[in-house]
Design a protein around this motif. Structure first.
Motif, PDB file in Angstrom:
ATOM      1  N   SER A 190       0.580  -1.509   0.285  1.00 41.25           N
ATOM      2  CA  SER A 190      -0.085   0.701   0.220  1.00 41.25           C
ATOM      3  C   SER A 190       0.939   1.049   0.228  1.00 41.25           C
ATOM      4  O   SER A 190       0.401   1.898  -0.696  1.00 41.25           O
ATOM      5  CB  SER A 190      -1.105   0.099   1.371  1.00 41.25           C
ATOM      6  N   GLN A 191       1.550   1.065   0.832  1.00 41.20           N
ATOM      7  CA  GLN A 191       2.794   2.354   0.642  1.00 41.20           C
ATOM      8  C   GLN A 191       4.101   2.859  -0.245  1.00 41.20           C
ATOM      9  O   GLN A 191       4.018   3.929  -0.405  1.00 41.20           O
ATOM     10  CB  GLN A 191       3.134   2.386   1.885  1.00 41.20           C
TER      11      GLN A 191
ATOM     12  N   SER B 128       3.018   1.822  -3.397  1.00 40.52           N
ATOM     13  CA  SER B 128       2.333   2.055  -4.619  1.00 40.52           C
ATOM     14  C   SER B 128       2.268   3.067  -4.854  1.00 40.52           C
ATOM     15  O   SER B 128       2.466   4.051  -4.474  1.00 40.52           O
ATOM     16  CB  SER B 128       0.596   1.757  -4.573  1.00 40.52           C
TER      17      SER B 128
ATOM     18  N   SER C  20      -4.101   3.484  -2.835  1.00 42.27           N
ATOM     19  CA  SER C  20      -4.312   1.918  -3.312  1.00 42.27           C
ATOM     20  C   SER C  20      -4.350   1.106  -2.133  1.00 42.27           C
ATOM     21  O   SER C  20      -4.018   0.954  -1.490  1.00 42.27           O
ATOM     22  CB  SER C  20      -2.687   1.851  -4.019  1.00 42.27           C
ATOM     23  N   SER C  21      -4.905   0.222  -2.679  1.00 47.10           N
ATOM     24  CA  SER C  21      -5.643  -1.435  -1.920  1.00 47.10           C
ATOM     25  C   SER C  21      -4.912  -2.082  -1.419  1.00 47.10           C
ATOM     26  O   SER C  21      -4.949  -2.518  -0.692  1.00 47.10           O
ATOM     27  CB  SER C  21      -6.624  -1.681  -2.348  1.00 47.10           C
ATOM     28  N   GLY C  22      -3.631  -2.001  -1.582  1.00 46.11           N
ATOM     29  CA  GLY C  22      -2.954  -3.184  -1.478  1.00 46.11           C
ATOM     30  C   GLY C  22      -2.554  -4.047  -2.517  1.00 46.11           C
ATOM     31  O   GLY C  22      -3.262  -3.914  -3.023  1.00 46.11           O
TER      32      GLY C  22
ATOM     33  N   GLN D 123     -10.373  -6.849   1.650  1.00 46.83           N
ATOM     34  CA  GLN D 123     -10.752  -5.382   3.068  1.00 46.83           C
ATOM     35  C   GLN D 123     -11.954  -5.784   3.149  1.00 46.83           C
ATOM     36  O   GLN D 123     -13.499  -5.636   1.974  1.00 46.83           O
ATOM     37  CB  GLN D 123     -10.006  -4.359   2.783  1.00 46.83           C
TER      38      GLN D 123
END
Length: 178
Positions: free
Chosen positions: A123-124, A126, A131-133, A148
């Protein structure tokens, strides 16, 4: 599509629910002569193949039984140390059954936490904002999906709880000492 396991991980990465829907099957059973042409080591209280693959036996497979006697950790059910037993040439020929052992509770906790960390890193890192990871990891034999849910929205829970308390207070359900 079969579902083999379900893991529910909270926002902090802790495992809060896990269910296995499969029984690990024995991958391979083979009779060996001395010396054993596989390298075995103890890993997480199990004896596993660390080097040498053949006849369906893979690195990472655990010893499940020796000569029909089940294995519990690093010993046979009758208390013999597996590594020492396999070093003795007089115990050969020996029949060993290999396969994937069930994960311990500790391993499940560790893997769930590790996957959560990978999800957060994805997520970080992206390049896309918001971003949803990780949504899916795919291997040659399975797919790992990450969903999720809307549960876990602590802010919504707090708002609803505050509203319910305000309504109850106005209705007079709480006394001075409550």
């Amino acid at each position: 599509m079969a579902i083999f396991s379900v893991y529910v991980v909270n926002k902090a990465g802790g495992l809060i629910y896990q269910y296995d829907n499969y029984v690990p099957r024995a991958e391979a059973e083979k009779t060996f002569s001395y010396p054993l042409d596989l390298v075995l080591k103890i890993h997480d209280e199990k004896v596993v193949v660390s080097f040498g693959q053949r006849d369906g036996i893979r690195v990472g497979h655990a010893v499940l039984s020796i000569n029909g006697v089940d294995v519990i950790g690093k010993n046979t059910a009758d208390g013999k140390d597996i590594i020492e037993y396999l070093k003795d040439a007089s115990n050969y020929p020996v029949s060993i059954r290999f396969g994937r052992a069930r994960l311990s509770s500790n391993e499940k906790l560790m893997l769930a936490s590790m996957f959560h960390s990978l999800f957060a890193i994805g997520s970080q890192l992206s390049p896309e904002v918001g971003s949803s990871g990780i949504e899916m990891l795919e291997t040659d034999v399975f797919k790992l999906h990450c969903y999720q849910t809307l549960t876990g929205q602590c802010e919504l829970f707090d708002q609803n709880l505050k509203s319910a308390l305000e309504i109850a207070e106005k209705a007079g359900n709480f006394g001075a000492g409550s």
